[in-house]
Design a protein around this motif. Structure first.
Motif, short mmCIF file in Angstrom:
data_model
loop_
_atom_site.label_atom_id
_atom_site.label_comp_id
_atom_site.label_asym_id
_atom_site.label_seq_id
_atom_site.Cartn_x
_atom_site.Cartn_y
_atom_site.Cartn_z
N ILE A 183 0.84 -1.20 0.00
CA ILE A 183 0.00 0.00 0.00
C ILE A 183 0.88 1.26 0.00
N HIS A 184 0.59 2.17 -0.91
CA HIS A 184 1.21 3.49 -0.92
C HIS A 184 0.08 4.52 -0.79
N SER A 185 0.46 5.78 -0.70
CA SER A 185 -0.58 6.81 -0.61
C SER A 185 -0.13 8.04 -1.38
N ARG A 218 4.21 13.36 -2.17
CA ARG A 218 4.90 12.33 -1.40
C ARG A 218 4.03 11.09 -1.28
N CYS A 219 4.68 10.00 -0.87
CA CYS A 219 3.93 8.83 -0.44
C CYS A 219 3.62 9.02 1.05
N ALA A 220 2.36 8.90 1.41
CA ALA A 220 1.96 9.18 2.79
C ALA A 220 1.65 7.90 3.55
N TYR A 222 3.69 4.50 5.02
CA TYR A 222 5.00 3.85 5.15
C TYR A 222 4.98 2.52 4.40
N CYS A 223 5.88 2.41 3.42
CA CYS A 223 5.78 1.27 2.51
C CYS A 223 7.08 0.50 2.40
N GLY A 224 7.97 0.71 3.37
CA GLY A 224 9.19 -0.08 3.34
C GLY A 224 10.41 0.79 3.51
N ASN A 226 12.83 2.22 1.73
CA ASN A 226 13.11 3.47 1.02
C ASN A 226 11.86 4.30 0.77
N HIS A 227 10.91 4.17 1.64
CA HIS A 227 9.68 4.97 1.57
C HIS A 227 10.00 6.47 1.43
N TRP A 228 11.06 6.89 2.11
CA TRP A 228 11.40 8.31 2.11
C TRP A 228 11.80 8.82 0.73
#
Ligand SMILES: [Cu+2]
Length: 271
Positions: A183-185, A218-220, A222-224, A226-228
């Motif tokens: 899941i990403h956002s 941004r991706c909102a 937390y997806c792993g 290198n999410h940042w």
């Protein structure tokens, strides 16, 4: 002696009502004024509804807190213990008008806030049957890919080059959101809206950008590890400039090229 008590009681009931009226009125006036009070300035039609919710909830909360503080302080001072047999406040078993008031007013407040939330949600969630532009957004570990299917243009981010999502101002843009891994956002703070990309779920949102500008999305979720890294640039340009960019990018389109700089340079960003 009895009449003076009644006058005092009358005042005791009227003052808080007056204070409550002033606070609620002031909060509604302030909520209608300009200013975002900590929220980003919305750059989409949909974001304006979200901002309205933020303002009304914020000032409603401030008004309720202020009312409670005023009532507490006023009660402490007005009914403080005094010497003598008649110095204490009158003791009662019940006060029907007051009990009805503090039951009905919160219920009305909750109904009002619920209605406002429903209104804003329907504005933000509404999708057009015929959007002007569709962009397929795919989130993956750990970047974004933006596809303009009608033009055959694909912009894919890499660790080295974050992608640019180019958008036209004043058009209805459909984002079809997909993810295959986790899941990403999808979140652009200035849109005042974010939506999850869930494997196996088709999520779509419509957005109408109201002004040209550049923002960072941004991706909102937390997806792993290198999410940042999942940031992307958003560039909104006038519709004719967007058309020229899309035609140009379509002319040089390749099936998939890493990095927006090589695949489809943003307008004004060089090539
Ligand atoms: Cu992510």
């Amino acid at each position: 002696m009895v009449s003076s008590v009644r006058i005092r009681d009358g005042l005791a009931l009227r003052r808080p009502t007056l204070v409550a009226g002033v606070l609620v009125g002031a909060s509604l006036v302030l909520a209608g004024c300009g200013g975002t009070y900590g929220a980003p300035d919305p750059v989409t039609e949909q974001g304006k509804s979200t901002l309205t919710v933020w303002r009304v909830f914020l000032f409603g909360a401030v008004a309720v807190a202020a009312l409670i503080w005023v009532l507490v302080l006023w009660s402490v001072i007005r009914y403080r213990r005094r010497p003598g047999p008649t110095g204490n406040p009158p003791q009662r078993q019940y006060n029907i008008p007051m009990e009805l008031g503090y039951t009905i007013l919160p219920i009305l407040a909750v109904i009002g806030l619920f209605g406002l939330s429903m209104w804003a949600t329907s504005n933000v969630d509404r999708t057009s049957p015929d959007p002007d532009l569709t962009v397929d957004v795919e989130g993956f570990q750990w970047q974004w890919q933006f596809r303009y299917p009608d033009a055959g243009v694909t912009v894919t981010g890499t660790e080295q080059a974050r992608p640019t999502l180019v958008l036209p101002v004043g058009r209805t843009i459909r984002f079809d959101l997909h993810a295959d891994d986790v899941i990403h956002s999808f979140w652009v703070p200035e849109f005042l809206e974010k939506r999850d990309l869930i494997p196996g779920v088709d999520n779509s949102i419509d957005v109408e950008v109201t002004e040209p500008g550049e923002w960072i999305g941004r991706c909102a979720e937390y997806c792993g590890f290198n999410h940042w890294l999942m940031a992307f640039d958003v560039k909104a340009v006038p519709a004719d400039e967007f058309d020229a960019w899309l035609a140009d990018a379509s002319g040089r389109a390749q099936p998939m090229v890493a990095g927006s700089e090589t695949a489809a340079p943003a307008p004004g960003g060089g090539s």
